[in-house]
Design an enzyme around this catalytic site. Structure first.
Site, PDB file in Angstrom:
ATOM      1  N   GLU A 140       0.750  -1.159  -0.016  1.00 18.33           N
ATOM      2  CA  GLU A 140      -0.089  -0.124  -0.037  1.00 18.33           C
ATOM      3  C   GLU A 140       1.097   1.145  -0.063  1.00 18.33           C
ATOM      4  OE1 GLU A 140      -2.853  -1.910   3.208  1.00 18.33           O
ATOM      5  OE2 GLU A 140      -1.737  -0.481   3.559  1.00 18.33           O
TER       6      GLU A 140
ATOM      7  N   ARG B 234       2.369  20.524   5.696  1.00 22.26           N
ATOM      8  CA  ARG B 234       3.070  19.788   6.432  1.00 22.26           C
ATOM      9  C   ARG B 234       4.534  20.068   7.043  1.00 22.26           C
ATOM     10  NH1 ARG B 234       5.633  16.673   3.031  1.00 22.26           N
ATOM     11  NH2 ARG B 234       5.727  14.774   4.599  1.00 22.26           N
TER      12      ARG B 234
ATOM     13  N   TYR C  32      -0.003  14.059   0.216  1.00 24.84           N
ATOM     14  CA  TYR C  32      -0.398  14.781   1.692  1.00 24.84           C
ATOM     15  C   TYR C  32      -0.369  16.313   1.716  1.00 24.84           C
ATOM     16  CZ  TYR C  32       0.241   9.822   3.010  1.00 24.84           C
ATOM     17  OH  TYR C  32      -0.101   8.528   3.088  1.00 24.84           O
TER      18      TYR C  32
ATOM     19  N   CYS D 173      -2.502  33.710   8.938  1.00 26.88           N
ATOM     20  CA  CYS D 173      -2.085  34.239  10.105  1.00 26.88           C
ATOM     21  C   CYS D 173      -1.606  33.583  11.194  1.00 26.88           C
ATOM     22  CB  CYS D 173      -3.421  35.218  10.389  1.00 26.88           C
ATOM     23  SG  CYS D 173      -3.871  36.402   9.359  1.00 26.88           S
ATOM     24  N   GLU D 174      -0.542  32.903  10.989  1.00 24.17           N
ATOM     25  CA  GLU D 174      -0.090  32.124  11.963  1.00 24.17           C
ATOM     26  C   GLU D 174       1.612  32.345  11.945  1.00 24.17           C
ATOM     27  OE1 GLU D 174      -1.034  29.644  14.122  1.00 24.17           O
ATOM     28  OE2 GLU D 174      -3.066  30.177  13.971  1.00 24.17           O
TER      29      GLU D 174
HETATM   30  C1  LIG Z   1      -2.610   1.710   6.603  1.00 27.65           C
HETATM   31  C2  LIG Z   1      -1.695   2.307   5.668  1.00 27.65           C
HETATM   32  N1  LIG Z   1      -1.128   1.998   4.509  1.00 27.65           N
HETATM   33  C3  LIG Z   1      -0.342   2.694   3.623  1.00 27.65           C
HETATM   34  C4  LIG Z   1      -0.184   4.182   4.111  1.00 27.65           C
HETATM   35  C5  LIG Z   1       0.658   4.955   2.912  1.00 27.65           C
HETATM   36  O1  LIG Z   1       1.928   5.269   3.492  1.00 27.65           O
HETATM   37  P1  LIG Z   1       2.787   6.108   2.519  1.00 27.65           P
HETATM   38  O2  LIG Z   1       2.295   7.236   1.758  1.00 27.65           O
HETATM   39  O3  LIG Z   1       3.733   6.710   3.362  1.00 27.65           O
HETATM   40  O4  LIG Z   1       3.244   5.215   1.664  1.00 27.65           O
HETATM   41  C6  LIG Z   1      -0.748   4.584   5.249  1.00 27.65           C
HETATM   42  C7  LIG Z   1      -0.373   6.031   5.498  1.00 27.65           C
HETATM   43  O5  LIG Z   1      -0.130   6.439   6.643  1.00 27.65           O
HETATM   44  C8  LIG Z   1      -1.570   3.836   6.039  1.00 27.65           C
HETATM   45  O6  LIG Z   1      -2.026   4.318   7.299  1.00 27.65           O
END
Ligand SMILES: Cc1ncc(COP(=O)(O)O)c(C=O)c1O
Length: 436
Positions: free
Chosen positions: A295, A335, A395, A366-367
């Site tokens: 993932e 970020r 992100y 405004c921070e």
């Molecule tokens: C369960 C899970 N899988 C995959 C990811 C993807 O992480 P990244 O974008 O660092 O590859 C995240 C991100 O926090 C996550 O919470």
């Protein structure tokens, strides 16, 4: 061009005869003139190339593997659609992300559903649409899912998200694998086993695998290797003790990308070491090799986009520093303020000029914490210069807010000189539409 900036730009980036930066065959100065700023420019070639490199890296080493894109990194339809075309599935964490995945045509077998507090409505929706697996994070979720599945007359394949208590050595806000975490079921305290047993007995639930995710921006492979050993051993034990299958195994995502000068392992290195350890572990434990599910969020989309900002006010405080303020900031990219993310930055309309001056690049919100780059070496800036920030695909627009009633920026995709609007800039009407 500065070598750090050059190494983090999209793969199609080059400097043209005017000294302007081009991406996807388009001059960023022209794009800013047409679409305004802040502007997020995605390069389709980089996005596709990242999908292919990572997919190939794992497929070269493991017989059965399925790649999923972590939609939380950015879930706009135009991005998801390209990733779907590249043969990836999608990891979703909310009703909105489930619907976004459906909207662009992902099939149920290509969707995994995550989250540490999935609501009953979200679980109902996941059951209705169908997912490859629901990744169960806690006892409460398991009992709600079991009830809902039974009522619907369905059996849901689930993976159990374990917490292996492995420190990924990343920022604490993006670290999830250590024991003191809201995510996952600790192996060491016995809670993971308790939930695996419950899953094996619960009506409407079919446990089919083990999952862990250690965090994000992980810059070495060792935490993955340690966690694979623990989680595979645990999974094998569960198959011996309970009616529990280990058809799938997932080490999540979190692969680090280059950040302002840091070096990270290549996809090939991450993939070969992880695959090797995974297969070795299955051999030693005497279990059939599960399908490996990955993932990835950041490592797919981060490098695919640059942000373009226009310089407005410039302020020099004698003996202190020079500030350059741009027309965006924490509302489009929180970020740096949230967890100290570091980005390089360059002047898009004067790429070939030497960097002679130090600036703190700040936003317009405004921070005091609205700082994009703490200290940047740039040519002497003038009002109207365009700054380009690489590696912003992950992100940043995903976490954009309307703080100070800011309009979320336009996001476009460029490819071989053509521009596609991914999301137009918001307007005042967009902001007040839901008010009464
Ligand atoms: C369960 C899970 N899988 C995959 C990811 C993807 O992480 P990244 O974008 O660092 O590859 C995240 C991100 O926090 C996550 O919470």
């Amino acid at each position: 061009m500065d070598s750090i900036v050059a190494s983090q730009l999209p793969i199609t980036a080059n400097v043209n005869d005017l000294g302007h930066l081009e991406v996807g065959g388009r001059d960023l100065v022209d794009l800013q003139r047409e679409y305004g700023s802040p502007l997020y420019v995605f390069d389709e070639a980089t996005l596709r190339e990242n999908c292919r490199i990572w997919k190939r890296a794992f497929e070269d080493h493991v017989p059965r593997v399925q790649m999923f894109y972590a939609a939380k990194a950015l879930a706009y339809s135009g991005i998801l659609d390209v990733i779907r075309q590249e043969g990836w599935g999608v990891d979703v964490v909310s009703e909105g992300e489930i619907r976004a995945a459906r909207h662009v045509g992902f099939s149920s077998k290509d969707v995994v559903f995550h989250g540490n507090n999935k609501t009953p409505d979200e679980l109902r929706l996941a059951l209705e649409f169908g997912t490859k697996v629901v990744v169960v994070d806690n006892e409460y979720e398991l009992s709600v899912l079991s009830d809902l599945a039974t009522q619907a007359g369905k059996t849901v394949p689930v993976m159990i998200r374990v917490n292996p208590d492995v420190d990924p050595h990343t920022h604490e806000h993006i670290s999830t694998g250590q024991l003191d975490s809201k995510f996952g079921l600790p192996i060491s305290t016995g809670l993971a086993e308790k939930v695996c047993r419950q899953a094996s007995e619960a009506p409407g639930i079919k446990p089919v695998g083990i999952h862990f995710h250690l965090g994000s921006q992980i810059e070495t492979v060792e935490p993955y290797l340690a966690a694979i050993d623990l989680a595979m051993k645990f999974g094998a034990e569960m198959t011996q003790k309970y009616d529990f299958r280990l058809d799938f195994f997932s080490p999540g995502g979190g692969f680090g990308v280059r950040q302002n000068g840091t070096e990270v392992p290549t996809p090939e290195y991450f993939a070969s070491r992880i695959s090797e350890r995974f297969q070795e572990s299955a051999r030693q434990l005497g279990v059939a090799l599960p399908t490996l599910l990955l993932e990835l969020g950041r490592s797919v989309v981060a490098q695919a986009a640059v942000a373009v900002y226009m310089v407005g006010s410039l302020k020099h405080i004698d003996g202190v520093r020079s500030f350059a303020a741009v027309d965006g900031g924490m509302s489009d990219n929180i970020r740096p303020a949230l967890y100290g993310a570091e980005y390089p930055i360059a002047v898009a309309n004067r790429m070939d000029e030497p960097a002679t001056q130090s600036y703190r690049i700040v936003g317009k919100y405004c921070e005091s914490g609205d700082v994009l780059v703490n200290e940047a070496k740039l040519p002497t800036l003038e009002h109207g210069d365009l700054l380009v920030m690489p590696m912003v695909g992950a992100y940043a627009p995903a976490m954009a807010s309307n703080y100070n009633m800011a309009y979320k920026p336009a996001v476009i995709m460029v490819s071989e000189g053509e521009v596609r609007m991914i999301r137009r800039r918001e307007s005042f009407e967009d902001l007040i539409r839901l008010e009464s």
